[in-house]
Design an enzyme around this catalytic site. Structure first.
Site, short mmCIF file in Angstrom:
data_model
loop_
_atom_site.label_atom_id
_atom_site.label_comp_id
_atom_site.label_asym_id
_atom_site.label_seq_id
_atom_site.Cartn_x
_atom_site.Cartn_y
_atom_site.Cartn_z
N LYS A 78 41.71 54.30 38.95
CA LYS A 78 41.35 53.15 39.79
C LYS A 78 42.53 52.18 39.92
CE LYS A 78 39.11 49.54 37.80
NZ LYS A 78 39.77 48.26 38.05
N ASN A 79 43.17 51.88 38.79
CA ASN A 79 44.23 50.87 38.82
C ASN A 79 45.52 51.37 39.47
OD1 ASN A 79 42.50 49.12 37.64
ND2 ASN A 79 43.51 49.06 35.64
N ARG A 128 39.71 41.12 41.79
CA ARG A 128 41.02 40.49 41.70
C ARG A 128 42.11 41.34 42.37
NH1 ARG A 128 44.10 36.91 38.50
NH2 ARG A 128 46.05 37.85 37.83
N CYS A 187 36.98 40.09 37.16
CA CYS A 187 36.33 40.07 35.85
C CYS A 187 36.43 38.67 35.22
CB CYS A 187 37.01 41.06 34.91
SG CYS A 187 36.51 42.76 35.18
N ARG A 218 43.09 34.06 34.33
CA ARG A 218 43.82 35.01 35.18
C ARG A 218 44.46 34.37 36.41
NH1 ARG A 218 40.57 40.63 35.46
NH2 ARG A 218 42.64 41.48 35.49
N ASP A 256 42.66 47.29 28.14
CA ASP A 256 41.48 47.88 28.78
C ASP A 256 40.76 48.88 27.88
OD1 ASP A 256 41.81 46.38 31.03
OD2 ASP A 256 42.62 47.98 32.28
N ARG A 300 32.02 49.67 38.78
CA ARG A 300 33.33 49.28 39.35
C ARG A 300 34.43 50.22 38.89
NH1 ARG A 300 35.23 43.61 37.98
NH2 ARG A 300 37.02 44.60 38.91
C1 UD1 Z 1 45.85 44.83 35.54
C2 UD1 Z 1 44.70 45.82 35.51
C3 UD1 Z 1 43.71 45.43 34.44
C4 UD1 Z 1 44.42 45.30 33.08
C5 UD1 Z 1 45.62 44.38 33.19
C6 UD1 Z 1 46.45 44.33 31.93
C7 UD1 Z 1 44.58 46.50 37.82
C8 UD1 Z 1 43.79 46.52 39.08
N1 UD1 Z 1 44.06 45.80 36.80
O1 UD1 Z 1 45.29 43.56 35.87
O2 UD1 Z 1 42.71 46.45 34.38
O3 UD1 Z 1 43.53 44.75 32.15
O4 UD1 Z 1 46.48 44.81 34.26
O5 UD1 Z 1 46.85 45.59 31.55
O6 UD1 Z 1 45.60 47.13 37.72
N2 UD1 Z 1 48.96 36.32 34.38
C9 UD1 Z 1 49.42 35.05 34.63
N3 UD1 Z 1 49.93 34.78 35.87
C10 UD1 Z 1 49.97 35.72 36.87
C11 UD1 Z 1 49.51 37.02 36.59
C12 UD1 Z 1 48.99 37.29 35.33
O7 UD1 Z 1 49.39 34.19 33.77
O8 UD1 Z 1 50.44 35.40 37.98
C13 UD1 Z 1 48.38 36.62 33.04
C14 UD1 Z 1 46.90 36.96 33.13
O9 UD1 Z 1 46.11 35.81 33.14
C15 UD1 Z 1 46.71 37.79 31.90
C16 UD1 Z 1 48.04 38.53 31.75
O10 UD1 Z 1 48.97 37.80 32.53
O11 UD1 Z 1 46.49 37.00 30.77
C17 UD1 Z 1 48.01 39.98 32.22
O12 UD1 Z 1 47.62 40.04 33.56
P1 UD1 Z 1 48.13 41.15 34.56
O13 UD1 Z 1 49.05 42.08 33.89
O14 UD1 Z 1 48.59 40.46 35.80
O15 UD1 Z 1 46.77 41.91 34.89
P2 UD1 Z 1 46.24 42.35 36.29
O16 UD1 Z 1 47.34 42.88 37.13
O17 UD1 Z 1 45.35 41.32 36.84
#
Ligand code: UD1
Length: 415
Positions: free
Chosen positions: A20-21, A90, A114, A119, A301, A394
């Site tokens: 999915k990701n 997201r 989620c 986030r 995850d 999902r």
């Molecule tokens: C992706 C995955 C999700 C997984 C996560 C971490 C997808 C669709 N989802 O989510 O399943 O749990 O990676 O492996 O691929 N953060 C900030 N600022 C930003 C972006 C992120 O502070 O602009 C923080 C987030 O709040 C969080 C951390 O960074 O605490 C990790 O987030 P991120 O790696 O961005 O996760 P996602 O890409 O949302």
């Protein structure tokens, strides 16, 4: 609602679906392509349908038949992603980078997703600004404009989504972009592979520095989505949790280094042969300590599902969550099933108990709900009724059918 009567060891083989990701950013990347893209091994999941709906709303022509998806981004697409379609997921935010890269402008609602912490998307926006975009927030929407140019940008944290958004945006920027402190997740390599097949010039994906040489246009390509490492990990965790013996087919053990090591440390037997991962737990399982970290660390995850399996391990386990705040939402529900879990900030101490008992529980996010399924399979007494199962749908394709095929007593009941 999903109803589980636990206490049966899982046995057999399970086919692992496409990730999915990986599929979600790949679908968004098709926005950048001037010709037809075809993705194979796309999982049939609610999140994929949500992205399909969003892209179609913007004017992309999409056909999803079987597990293959054809995507045609037409020049007359409207680069606008409204709140109604973005709030559910997201990953909808992945369209921002490609829209900007292709059309020089985008209006994308700030995302939901989620309920695991705040986030924010500050790194996405900061990085796009470094590439020359002008960005403002208006009425809950991000409005981004400007012809992008190559630049050097260091991410504050190796965010998976931000790395993907920036890589996509930079692929059609004017000049060379160096991104440092990027995420190294295998899904990022899969995306780079697809973008390169479209004609992009990206190197370094999978390391902490990515170089993107911007190109004028991108064509079309065919691509097979990588296997879902989190889905594989969830089935293997359930196998260990029930003291079973399960082989995940079409999986990639190289994508689960830390997780498999930890299962082994807990006492599971692991055998990897090509794309088959077999995990068995005939003897008892003992408590372990682990800390979630960006790849190649222990995947956040898989934290909840692993916590569930440790509730009946011998001894004490310490779990530290460093990627997300507020990602122990399964703990309260597991406690209702008889687990002994103490939370202190981002640390959980799990003291192994003899057995879990079934209870009515509520899913709160995707992976927490997978943990409740694992716990339900473990519970040697009573029934576990999991409500709000749309969270499970999902990210897992017909989980109850696939677990039944492994010998579980599990069914879906219309509420
Ligand atoms: C992706 C995955 C999700 C997984 C996560 C971490 C997808 C669709 N989802 O989510 O399943 O749990 O990676 O492996 O691929 N953060 C900030 N600022 C930003 C972006 C992120 O502070 O602009 C923080 C987030 O709040 C969080 C951390 O960074 O605490 C990790 O987030 P991120 O790696 O961005 O996760 P996602 O890409 O949302």
């Amino acid at each position: 609602m999903i109803l589980v009567r636990g206490g049966r060891p899982l046995r057999g083989t399970v086919q692992i679906r496409g990730a999915k990701n990986a599929a979600l950013p790949l679908m968004a990347a098709a926005i950048l392509a001037e010709e037809t893209c075809v993705l194979h091994n796309v999982p049939c999941l609610h999140d994929i349908f949500s992205m399909d709906k969003l892209l179609a709303h913007m004017g992309m022509k999409i056909d999803f038949t079987g597990r293959s998806m054809t995507l045609e981004a037409r020049p007359e697409m409207t680069p606008e992603a409204p709140y109604d379609l973005v709030r559910k997921m997201r990953a909808s935010f992945f369209v921002l980078g490609p829209l900007l890269g292709r059309f020089g402008r985008a209006k994308v609602s700030l995302p939901g997703g989620c309920a695991i912490g705040t986030r924010p998307v500050d790194i996405h926006l900061d990085g796009l600004q470094a590439l020359g975009a002008s960005i403002r927030i208006e009425e809950g929407n991000v409005i981004a404009e400007g012809r992008l140019r190559g630049s050097n940008y260091a991410l504050d944290f190796p965010s998976v989504g931000a790395t993907e958004n920036l890589m996509m945006a930079a692929s059609r920027a004017n000049g060379v972009t160096h991104l440092t402190n990027v995420a190294r997740e295998p899904e990022i390599e899969d995306l780079a592979k697809f973008l390169n097949a479209l004609g992009a010039q990206i190197s370094g994906a999978g390391t902490d520095m990515i170089t993107v040489v911007g190109v004028e246009t991108l064509g079309g390509a065919e691509h097979v989505v990588m296997p879902d490492r989190i889905e594989a990990g969830t089935f293997l965790a359930a196998a260990v949790a029930t003291r079973g013996d399960v082989t995940a087919l079409s999986a990639n053990a190289d994508h689960l280094p830390n997780f498999l090591n930890k299962l082994e440390e807990a006492g599971a037997e692991i055998e990897v042969r090509g794309t088959r991962i077999r995990v068995a737990a005939s003897n008892g399982i003992k408590g372990i300590d682990f800390t979630t970290r960006p790849y190649p660390g222990f995947a956040t995850d898989l934290q909840a599902q692993t916590m569930a399996l440790l509730t009946c391990a011998q001894g004490v386990s310490h779990i530290k969550e460093t990627v997300f705040e507020n990602r122990f939402m399964q703990a309260a529900e597991l406690t209702r099933m008889g687990a002994d879990i103490a939370l202190d900030g981002n640390t959980a101490v799990v003291r192994g108990v003899e057995h879990l008992s079934g209870a009515p529980v509520m899913a709160s996010d995707l992976r927490a709900s997978a943990a409740l399924v694992v716990a339900g399979l473990m519970a040697s007494r009573g029934e576990t009724a999991i409500s709000r199962v749309y969270h499970i749908d999902r990210g897992y394709e017909r989980i109850e059918e696939r677990l039944s095929a492994l010998g579980a007593d599990i069914e879906r009941i219309r509420e």
